[in-house]
Design an enzyme around this catalytic site. Structure first.
Site, mmCIF file in Angstrom:
data_model
loop_
_atom_site.group_PDB
_atom_site.id
_atom_site.type_symbol
_atom_site.label_atom_id
_atom_site.label_comp_id
_atom_site.label_asym_id
_atom_site.label_seq_id
_atom_site.Cartn_x
_atom_site.Cartn_y
_atom_site.Cartn_z
ATOM 1 C CG ASP A 45 1.682 5.584 -11.667
ATOM 2 O OD1 ASP A 45 1.729 6.571 -12.424
ATOM 3 O OD2 ASP A 45 2.698 4.923 -11.344
ATOM 4 C CE1 TYR A 50 7.312 0.717 -11.358
ATOM 5 C CE2 TYR A 50 4.954 1.092 -11.222
ATOM 6 C CZ TYR A 50 6.244 1.569 -11.144
ATOM 7 O OH TYR A 50 6.465 2.880 -10.828
ATOM 8 C CE LYS A 75 5.145 5.615 -13.741
ATOM 9 N NZ LYS A 75 4.755 4.470 -12.918
ATOM 10 C CG HIS A 108 9.863 4.417 -15.368
ATOM 11 N ND1 HIS A 108 9.299 3.173 -15.229
ATOM 12 C CD2 HIS A 108 9.904 4.947 -14.118
ATOM 13 C CE1 HIS A 108 9.024 2.954 -13.952
ATOM 14 N NE2 HIS A 108 9.381 4.016 -13.257
HETATM 15 P P1 NAD Z 1 4.606 5.078 -1.104
HETATM 16 O O1 NAD Z 1 5.177 6.359 -0.598
HETATM 17 O O2 NAD Z 1 3.241 5.054 -1.671
HETATM 18 O O3 NAD Z 1 4.767 4.074 0.100
HETATM 19 C C1 NAD Z 1 4.307 2.782 0.061
HETATM 20 C C2 NAD Z 1 4.578 2.200 1.446
HETATM 21 O O4 NAD Z 1 3.790 2.866 2.412
HETATM 22 C C3 NAD Z 1 4.202 0.734 1.483
HETATM 23 O O5 NAD Z 1 5.293 0.061 2.067
HETATM 24 C C4 NAD Z 1 3.006 0.667 2.384
HETATM 25 O O6 NAD Z 1 3.092 -0.427 3.235
HETATM 26 C C5 NAD Z 1 3.072 1.941 3.186
HETATM 27 N N1 NAD Z 1 1.705 2.460 3.401
HETATM 28 C C6 NAD Z 1 0.786 2.724 2.441
HETATM 29 N N2 NAD Z 1 -0.351 3.184 2.989
HETATM 30 C C7 NAD Z 1 -0.153 3.207 4.324
HETATM 31 C C8 NAD Z 1 -0.967 3.598 5.423
HETATM 32 N N3 NAD Z 1 -2.202 4.062 5.238
HETATM 33 N N4 NAD Z 1 -0.441 3.492 6.657
HETATM 34 C C9 NAD Z 1 0.815 3.054 6.855
HETATM 35 N N5 NAD Z 1 1.634 2.669 5.849
HETATM 36 C C10 NAD Z 1 1.155 2.755 4.599
HETATM 37 O O7 NAD Z 1 5.673 4.496 -2.172
HETATM 38 P P2 NAD Z 1 5.611 3.965 -3.643
HETATM 39 O O8 NAD Z 1 4.703 2.808 -3.791
HETATM 40 O O9 NAD Z 1 7.002 3.789 -4.063
HETATM 41 O O10 NAD Z 1 5.015 5.193 -4.472
HETATM 42 C C11 NAD Z 1 3.678 5.236 -4.944
HETATM 43 C C12 NAD Z 1 3.613 4.959 -6.412
HETATM 44 O O11 NAD Z 1 4.445 5.854 -7.148
HETATM 45 C C13 NAD Z 1 4.168 3.589 -6.833
HETATM 46 O O12 NAD Z 1 3.330 2.517 -6.473
HETATM 47 C C14 NAD Z 1 4.347 3.792 -8.300
HETATM 48 O O13 NAD Z 1 3.099 3.732 -8.967
HETATM 49 C C15 NAD Z 1 4.908 5.205 -8.330
HETATM 50 N N6 NAD Z 1 6.386 5.237 -8.356
HETATM 51 C C16 NAD Z 1 6.992 5.764 -9.466
HETATM 52 C C17 NAD Z 1 8.369 5.820 -9.540
HETATM 53 C C18 NAD Z 1 9.007 6.427 -10.745
HETATM 54 O O14 NAD Z 1 10.241 6.311 -10.891
HETATM 55 N N7 NAD Z 1 8.271 7.068 -11.615
HETATM 56 C C19 NAD Z 1 9.163 5.338 -8.491
HETATM 57 C C20 NAD Z 1 8.523 4.789 -7.377
HETATM 58 C C21 NAD Z 1 7.150 4.782 -7.314
#
Ligand code: NAD
Length: 276
Positions: A45, A50, A75, A108
């Site tokens: 994704d 990004y 997106k 988005h």
């Molecule tokens: P997430 O909830 O996936 O959290 C990521 C954080 O969690 C990172 O800081 C990482 O260090 C930590 N983490 C990951 N795996 C871990 C583990 N096993 N143990 C401990 N900590 C861990 O947040 P995100 O990246 O914002 O969301 C996931 C995806 O969603 C994004 O990468 C993106 O592709 C999408 N996204 C979309 C939007 C949107 O507006 N459509 C907004 C934000 C994110």
């Protein structure tokens, strides 16, 4: 490891767990996405905003994995909403990704102050007809935005990608989507690390009982809730850990305890008022 697939309302299928690349630095993206593909992820994704579509594309190319075994989402950014601007944005994303088509293209954010999301949706319908994306969907859409695109077009979005994690479980909006055949993709599935989710008792207790990590418990809750997820990490160990959630189950009591964490706690922008 077999990741379950979910059939969307247009008949296509999507791996329920993928890998997200929000805030992955462009220069690191090829390496980190390659780690994810090596770990077994087949769903990535990304988004134009990004700034890392080129790195995603390079990782895909060097992986040698057949295109039809991969599921790629990108997106349309807010400032590209419209008709010609959206056609151009799609072409630029495909060029950066090095692909002929994506599997899923999303608006988005509704960005209501621009008032162009319905026009953009009609453009996405055309992009799908042109074969540039197999499925089309939306992200961060509230009920009113969904109603408007459903009433004003002939396509119900295949997915709505919304902020969703234990303290912001979005039950009402999820039910609204479900009733219309729209599948929920949960962004920020781990709360983006913005609150102390992993030490909350329902998470910590279930982790101890199952022998899994707190992150795996939260991701398992997401999967059992029915959400599509793509957690992000830069760390190869955690990338593998986040996919290793199909050898255990949370029981009804553990799920209910996780459900009790809902506190209406949004960690990202409110789509109704976001001014970007
Ligand atoms: P997430 O909830 O996936 O959290 C990521 C954080 O969690 C990172 O800081 C990482 O260090 C930590 N983490 C990951 N795996 C871990 C583990 N096993 N143990 C401990 N900590 C861990 O947040 P995100 O990246 O914002 O969301 C996931 C995806 O969603 C994004 O990468 C993106 O592709 C999408 N996204 C979309 C939007 C949107 O507006 N459509 C907004 C934000 C994110």
């Amino acid at each position: 490891m077999t990741v379950p697939t979910i059939t969307l309302n247009d008949g296509t299928s999507i791996p329920q767990v993928g890998f997200g690349v929000f805030l992955v630095e462009p220069d690191d993206t090829q390496r980190i996405v390659s780690d994810a593909l090596d770990a077994g992820y087949r769903h990535i994704d990304t988004a134009a905003i990004y700034g890392n579509e080129i790195g995603v594309g390079r990782a895909i190319e060097t992986s040698g994995i057949p295109r039809d075994e991969l599921y790629i989402t990108t997106k349309l950014w807010n400032s590209d909403q419209g008709t010609q601007s959206a056609f151009d944005a799609m072409d630029l994303s495909l060029e950066k990704l090095g692909l002929d088509y994506v599997d899923l293209y999303l608006i988005h954010w509704p960005s209501p102050h621009r008032d162009r999301y319905l026009e953009s949706w009609l453009t996405l319908e055309q992009l799908r007809a042109d074969g540039k994306t197999r499925s089309i969907g939306v992200s961060n859409f509230q009920k009113a935005h969904l109603d408007r695109v459903i009433e004003g077009s002939s396509t119900v979005p295949a997915v709505n990608q919304i902020e969703l994690h234990p303290a912001f479980a979005q039950r009402e909006l999820s039910a609204y989507n479900r009733a219309r055949g729209i599948h929920i993709e949960a962004w920020g599935p781990l709360g983006q690390g913005k609150y102390d989710l992993f030490s909350m008792p329902p998470v910590a207790v279930a982790a101890a009982a199952t022998g899994k990590t707190p992150a795996q418990v939260v991701l398992r809750w997401q999967v059992q809730t029915g959400n599509i997820i793509f957690p992000k990490s830069n760390n190869a160990g955690r990338i593998a850990e986040n996919l290793d959630i199909f050898d255990f189950e949370l029981d009804d009591d553990q799920m209910a305890a996780m459900d009790s964490l809902d506190a209406g706690r949004r960690v990202g922008a409110n789509p109704d008022t976001a001014d970007f």
